[in-house]
Design a protein around this motif. Sequence first.
Motif, PDB file in Angstrom:
ATOM      1  N   SER A   1       0.817  -1.215   0.000  1.00 29.98           N
ATOM      2  CA  SER A   1       0.000   0.000   0.000  1.00 29.98           C
ATOM      3  C   SER A   1       0.852   1.266   0.000  1.00 29.98           C
ATOM      4  CB  SER A   1      -0.947   0.007   1.202  1.00 29.98           C
ATOM      5  OG  SER A   1      -0.192   0.014   2.402  1.00 29.98           O
ATOM      6  N   LEU A   2       2.143   1.140   0.335  1.00 29.79           N
ATOM      7  CA  LEU A   2       3.039   2.295   0.346  1.00 29.79           C
ATOM      8  C   LEU A   2       3.531   2.673  -1.046  1.00 29.79           C
ATOM      9  CD1 LEU A   2       5.246   1.343   3.417  1.00 29.79           C
ATOM     10  CD2 LEU A   2       3.362   2.986   3.361  1.00 29.79           C
ATOM     11  N   LEU A   3       3.365   1.791  -2.013  1.00 32.09           N
ATOM     12  CA  LEU A   3       3.945   2.001  -3.335  1.00 32.09           C
ATOM     13  C   LEU A   3       3.082   2.914  -4.189  1.00 32.09           C
ATOM     14  CD1 LEU A   3       5.048  -1.623  -4.176  1.00 32.09           C
ATOM     15  CD2 LEU A   3       6.386   0.201  -3.154  1.00 32.09           C
ATOM     16  N   ASP A   4       3.741   3.674  -5.049  1.00 28.53           N
ATOM     17  CA  ASP A   4       3.059   4.421  -6.086  1.00 28.53           C
ATOM     18  C   ASP A   4       3.885   4.349  -7.357  1.00 28.53           C
ATOM     19  OD1 ASP A   4       5.088   6.132  -5.380  1.00 28.53           O
ATOM     20  OD2 ASP A   4       3.875   7.936  -5.458  1.00 28.53           O
ATOM     21  N   ASP A   5       3.320   4.838  -8.466  1.00 27.35           N
ATOM     22  CA  ASP A   5       3.990   4.698  -9.757  1.00 27.35           C
ATOM     23  C   ASP A   5       5.292   5.482  -9.831  1.00 27.35           C
ATOM     24  OD1 ASP A   5       2.572   7.043  -9.666  1.00 27.35           O
ATOM     25  OD2 ASP A   5       1.862   6.934 -11.718  1.00 27.35           O
ATOM     26  N   ARG A   6       5.383   6.593  -9.122  1.00 28.04           N
ATOM     27  CA  ARG A   6       6.612   7.388  -9.148  1.00 28.04           C
ATOM     28  C   ARG A   6       7.786   6.627  -8.512  1.00 28.04           C
ATOM     29  NH1 ARG A   6       5.554  11.759  -5.883  1.00 28.04           N
ATOM     30  NH2 ARG A   6       3.903  12.264  -7.328  1.00 28.04           N
ATOM     31  N   ALA A   7       7.521   5.869  -7.449  1.00 23.29           N
ATOM     32  CA  ALA A   7       8.571   5.090  -6.795  1.00 23.29           C
ATOM     33  C   ALA A   7       9.095   3.994  -7.722  1.00 23.29           C
ATOM     34  CB  ALA A   7       8.050   4.480  -5.502  1.00 23.29           C
TER      35      ALA A   7
ATOM     36  N   GLU B   1      11.681   3.076  -2.694  1.00 26.81           N
ATOM     37  CA  GLU B   1      11.589   4.091  -1.652  1.00 26.81           C
ATOM     38  C   GLU B   1      10.451   5.043  -1.970  1.00 26.81           C
ATOM     39  OE1 GLU B   1      14.376   7.359   0.594  1.00 26.81           O
ATOM     40  OE2 GLU B   1      15.288   5.815  -0.651  1.00 26.81           O
ATOM     41  N   ASN B   2       9.574   5.229  -0.972  1.00 25.14           N
ATOM     42  CA  ASN B   2       8.431   6.110  -1.144  1.00 25.14           C
ATOM     43  C   ASN B   2       8.083   6.729   0.204  1.00 25.14           C
ATOM     44  OD1 ASN B   2       6.299   7.415  -2.306  1.00 25.14           O
ATOM     45  ND2 ASN B   2       4.911   5.681  -2.122  1.00 25.14           N
ATOM     46  N   ARG B   3       7.875   8.026   0.199  1.00 30.55           N
ATOM     47  CA  ARG B   3       7.514   8.776   1.407  1.00 30.55           C
ATOM     48  C   ARG B   3       8.511   8.541   2.539  1.00 30.55           C
ATOM     49  NH1 ARG B   3       1.910   6.187   1.246  1.00 30.55           N
ATOM     50  NH2 ARG B   3       1.193   6.857  -0.776  1.00 30.55           N
ATOM     51  N   GLY B   4       9.778   8.458   2.199  1.00 35.93           N
ATOM     52  CA  GLY B   4      10.821   8.288   3.199  1.00 35.93           C
ATOM     53  C   GLY B   4      10.937   6.881   3.751  1.00 35.93           C
ATOM     54  N   GLN B   5      10.143   5.939   3.263  1.00 33.37           N
ATOM     55  CA  GLN B   5      10.217   4.564   3.724  1.00 33.37           C
ATOM     56  C   GLN B   5      10.759   3.675   2.622  1.00 33.37           C
ATOM     57  OE1 GLN B   5       6.342   3.469   5.077  1.00 33.37           O
ATOM     58  NE2 GLN B   5       6.554   4.554   7.012  1.00 33.37           N
ATOM     59  N   ARG B   6      11.643   2.783   3.002  1.00 34.37           N
ATOM     60  CA  ARG B   6      12.258   1.862   2.055  1.00 34.37           C
ATOM     61  C   ARG B   6      11.574   0.502   2.180  1.00 34.37           C
ATOM     62  NH1 ARG B   6      17.062   3.497   0.483  1.00 34.37           N
ATOM     63  NH2 ARG B   6      17.850   2.347  -1.277  1.00 34.37           N
ATOM     64  N   VAL B   7      11.060   0.005   1.064  1.00 28.84           N
ATOM     65  CA  VAL B   7      10.356  -1.277   1.032  1.00 28.84           C
ATOM     66  C   VAL B   7      11.229  -2.280   0.295  1.00 28.84           C
ATOM     67  CG1 VAL B   7       8.283  -2.467   0.244  1.00 28.84           C
ATOM     68  CG2 VAL B   7       8.137  -0.091   0.982  1.00 28.84           C
ATOM     69  N   PRO B   8      11.778  -3.295   0.986  1.00 32.29           N
ATOM     70  CA  PRO B   8      12.574  -4.308   0.288  1.00 32.29           C
ATOM     71  C   PRO B   8      11.666  -5.187  -0.580  1.00 32.29           C
ATOM     72  CG  PRO B   8      12.427  -4.822   2.619  1.00 32.29           C
ATOM     73  CD  PRO B   8      11.734  -3.513   2.414  1.00 32.29           C
ATOM     74  N   CYS B   9      12.015  -5.309  -1.839  1.00 30.97           N
ATOM     75  CA  CYS B   9      11.188  -6.079  -2.765  1.00 30.97           C
ATOM     76  C   CYS B   9      12.006  -6.415  -4.005  1.00 30.97           C
ATOM     77  CB  CYS B   9       9.949  -5.293  -3.166  1.00 30.97           C
ATOM     78  SG  CYS B   9      10.329  -3.826  -4.113  1.00 30.97           S
ATOM     79  N   PHE B  10      11.394  -7.159  -4.900  1.00 30.92           N
ATOM     80  CA  PHE B  10      11.964  -7.382  -6.220  1.00 30.92           C
ATOM     81  C   PHE B  10      10.834  -7.461  -7.233  1.00 30.92           C
ATOM     82  CE2 PHE B  10      11.314 -11.600  -4.509  1.00 30.92           C
ATOM     83  CZ  PHE B  10      10.825 -12.330  -5.577  1.00 30.92           C
ATOM     84  N   LEU B  11      11.158  -7.182  -8.484  1.00 29.36           N
ATOM     85  CA  LEU B  11      10.168  -7.211  -9.563  1.00 29.36           C
ATOM     86  C   LEU B  11      10.328  -8.504 -10.356  1.00 29.36           C
ATOM     87  CD1 LEU B  11      10.264  -3.566 -10.891  1.00 29.36           C
ATOM     88  CD2 LEU B  11       8.411  -4.656  -9.693  1.00 29.36           C
ATOM     89  N   ASN B  12       9.248  -9.235 -10.484  1.00 28.51           N
ATOM     90  CA  ASN B  12       9.224 -10.471 -11.242  1.00 28.51           C
ATOM     91  C   ASN B  12       8.473 -10.213 -12.544  1.00 28.51           C
ATOM     92  OD1 ASN B  12       9.313 -13.137 -11.996  1.00 28.51           O
ATOM     93  ND2 ASN B  12       7.638 -13.767 -10.672  1.00 28.51           N
ATOM     94  N   CYS B  13       9.176 -10.309 -13.676  1.00 28.04           N
ATOM     95  CA  CYS B  13       8.543 -10.064 -14.977  1.00 28.04           C
ATOM     96  C   CYS B  13       7.759 -11.317 -15.383  1.00 28.04           C
ATOM     97  CB  CYS B  13       9.592  -9.710 -16.019  1.00 28.04           C
ATOM     98  SG  CYS B  13       8.866  -9.223 -17.581  1.00 28.04           S
ATOM     99  N   LEU B  14       6.451 -11.166 -15.525  1.00 31.63           N
ATOM    100  CA  LEU B  14       5.581 -12.288 -15.850  1.00 31.63           C
ATOM    101  C   LEU B  14       5.384 -12.460 -17.354  1.00 31.63           C
ATOM    102  CD1 LEU B  14       2.793 -11.672 -13.188  1.00 31.63           C
ATOM    103  CD2 LEU B  14       4.708 -13.260 -13.040  1.00 31.63           C
TER     104      LEU B  14
END
Length: 159
Positions: free
Chosen positions: A22-28, A88-101
């Motif tokens: 929920s913290l993510l947006d397209d700009r991040a 990184e969004n709104r000063g918070q860093r979210v550890p993740c990875f992108l999986n191309c489907l």
Amino acid sequence: MVRLKSRYLLCEVCVSDRRNLSLLDDRAIYTATKAAVARAHGDYGAALSSLGFSVKYLNAHTGIVFLRCRKSHYRLLWSALPFITSLENRGQRVPCFLNCLHVGGTIRTCQKFLVRYNTQQLHRMLPLCQSEAERSEIRKSVLSCTLKKEADDEEEEDE
């Protein structure tokens, strides 16, 4: 006038804690992807990929992202996706990875693939259900994931 062809990458944002989506947006996602391309391919890759690059769609509940780029440079973007380790969004860093489907030529083909992919995921979840109520919920979800409306639209276009 020349039409510029595009490629659409259907990606899934994989995080350890689903509440962080929920913290993510397209700009991040846009800035993280551009930074990954610059790290992987340098200034040349960053310049080529930034020409027609955009985030077309982001679903923060499911973590599905549509990325659009030019057809001639989609491999640069595709090869840089594994280098994204956090957003990184709104000063918070979210550890993740992108999986191309899926990589497609139109958004519509990516949507069709997404429906098939979600149906497969629901079929995989069916044997893992604990109660009959959960099974009936998943069966309803599988039945609602159809392309019946799109098939009807295609028939009308053919006529």
